[in-house]
Write an enzyme that holds these catalytic residues in place. Structure first.
Site, short mmCIF file in Angstrom:
data_model
loop_
_atom_site.label_atom_id
_atom_site.label_comp_id
_atom_site.label_asym_id
_atom_site.label_seq_id
_atom_site.Cartn_x
_atom_site.Cartn_y
_atom_site.Cartn_z
N HIS A 168 0.84 -1.21 0.00
CA HIS A 168 0.00 0.00 0.00
C HIS A 168 0.88 1.26 0.00
O HIS A 168 0.67 2.16 -0.82
CB HIS A 168 -0.90 -0.01 1.23
CG HIS A 168 -1.78 1.19 1.37
ND1 HIS A 168 -3.10 1.20 0.98
CD2 HIS A 168 -1.52 2.44 1.85
CE1 HIS A 168 -3.61 2.39 1.22
NE2 HIS A 168 -2.67 3.17 1.74
N GLU A 169 1.83 1.30 0.92
CA GLU A 169 2.68 2.49 1.03
C GLU A 169 3.61 2.64 -0.16
O GLU A 169 3.94 3.75 -0.57
CB GLU A 169 3.46 2.45 2.34
CG GLU A 169 2.60 2.44 3.59
CD GLU A 169 1.62 3.60 3.68
OE1 GLU A 169 1.92 4.67 3.10
OE2 GLU A 169 0.57 3.44 4.32
N HIS A 173 1.91 4.68 -2.82
CA HIS A 173 2.07 6.12 -2.60
C HIS A 173 3.48 6.58 -2.99
O HIS A 173 3.65 7.57 -3.71
CB HIS A 173 1.84 6.46 -1.12
CG HIS A 173 0.45 6.25 -0.63
ND1 HIS A 173 -0.66 6.74 -1.28
CD2 HIS A 173 -0.03 5.62 0.48
CE1 HIS A 173 -1.76 6.42 -0.60
NE2 HIS A 173 -1.40 5.74 0.46
#
Length: 371
Positions: free
Chosen positions: A25-26, A29
């Site tokens: 997920h990170e 980003h």
């Protein structure tokens, strides 16, 4: 007799599950931010005190932190790990300092950076489902009734062997899977089932059975059942394109189930006790891990989709809250005021913390610690 894996397997399962999913997920980003030239000051798996880490040549601090309940990327110009903009610091930046700061990236770039996190979790879910579809094929069953379960509500309502369930509440059900989708999340609801029998069509009202099922670990699930079995089930092998298309449909169906479940909790049709937090995720992780890697990976797909869904909720401090502010900025053609934005983010953080405390207490109350 219920079987329960040892407590250490809860911990291992939780770390094997949440660690990779949060990292992915990170990374979504981070990679999109890097692509757009936004500087990342910190990339953390976990919150709180740093346990270990290093600083790369770009000045990003990669670290493992003490509380393994999430993670974050802190971009240049963020006030804190929740990516709350630091308005005062931004005002004091000269043009050179503004280069690489998140707040000064174009609006569409900021939106894509924020959306990239949940998007990677959705991609993981699709990839897992597609892989399973390729490996195991598609289970298909006709809409013709081939048998009844004991105490079947459908049989009591007048359905018979050989009937074809062609519609529920006017919506076509060409396959047995469509029947299951309409029934599973609606225990106790009365529906109109349209059937074909001996060349004629008729509609019968049926109240969906309200069933609480218990798995081998003692976990209870409240679901809807008609008590019918399909005739002529079969497994169909799929190509890559078909497997991916089916994985998309499976992901959409799961998302609809999540939305339905939340609506039912809000209106009181389901108990808030069905909400789970980190302890329950750890418990289920250990249980699925004890069943083998296919079961654990399948569970990971479900949790990955849950992470995407929760993060896209329009709550300040979550990705969906950031996107809501960007939508407002696009409409107003200027950012929301720093005072209003900071107040909203702090309120959002408080709501998230309250929810975490509530679901954690929920988890503890569901365990034998409280009898």
């Amino acid at each position: 007799m219920f079987e329960s894996p040892p407590f250490w397997m809860w911990i291992v399962g939780f770390l094997l599950l949440l660690g990779p999913l949060v990292t992915i997920h990170e990374l979504g980003h981070y990679l999109v931010g890097r692509w757009f030239g936004v500087k990342a000051e910190a990339f953390s798996i976990g919150f709180g005190k740093e346990i270990a880490g290093y600083t790369d040549k770009r000045g990003t601090r990669w670290k493992l932190s003490a509380l393994p309940l999430g993670g974050y990327v802190q971009f240049k110009g963020d006030m804190n790990p929740a990516s709350i903009p630091d308005a005062e610091a931004a005002e004091q930046m000269d043009p050179q300092e503004r280069e690489g700061a998140f707040q000064f990236a174009a609006l569409w770039k900021r939106a894509l950076i924020v959306f990239a996190g949940p998007a990677t979790n959705i991609i993981v879910t699709l990839a897992i489902f597609a892989s399973f579809n390729l490996a195991y094929g598609k289970f298909e069953a006709s809409n013709e009734i081939g048998g009844f379960a004991e105490n079947s509500v459908a049989q009591v309502a007048g359905l018979e062997l050989g009937d074809k369930i062609v519609a529920i509440d006017g919506e076509a059900t060409p396959a047995f899977a469509e029947i299951s989708k309409r029934v599973l999340m609606y225990p106790g609801e009365t529906i109109d089932i349209t059937i074909e029998r001996d060349g004629s069509v008729m509609t019968l009202p049926v109240t969906i059975g309200d069933v609480t099922e218990t798995d081998r670990f003692g976990n209870e699930s409240r679901i809807g059942r008609l008590g019918v079995m399909s005739g002529s089930p079969k497994i169909t092998e799929l190509g890559a394109g078909e497997a991916l298309a089916l994985s998309w449909q499976q992901t959409v169906d799961l998302t609809n189930m999540m939305v339905t479940g939340i609506k039912q909790i809000i209106v009181g049709d389901r108990s808030v006790k069905e909400l789970g937090g980190p302890i329950k995720i750890a418990k289920y992780s250990g249980e699925q891990l004890s069943l083998g890697w296919p079961a654990f990976v399948s569970f990971a797909a479900l949790i990955s989709l849950n992470l995407a869904f929760i993060n896209l909720l329009p709550i300040p401090a979550l990705d969906g809250g950031h996107l809501a502010f960007y939508a407002a900025e696009a409409v107003r053609r200027k950012p929301v005021g720093p005072r209003g934005m900071e107040l909203a983010y702090r309120t959002g953080m408080a709501l998230v913390l309250m929810l975490m405390l509530f679901v954690t207490f929920n988890d503890l109350a569901s365990l034998s610690l409280f009898g």
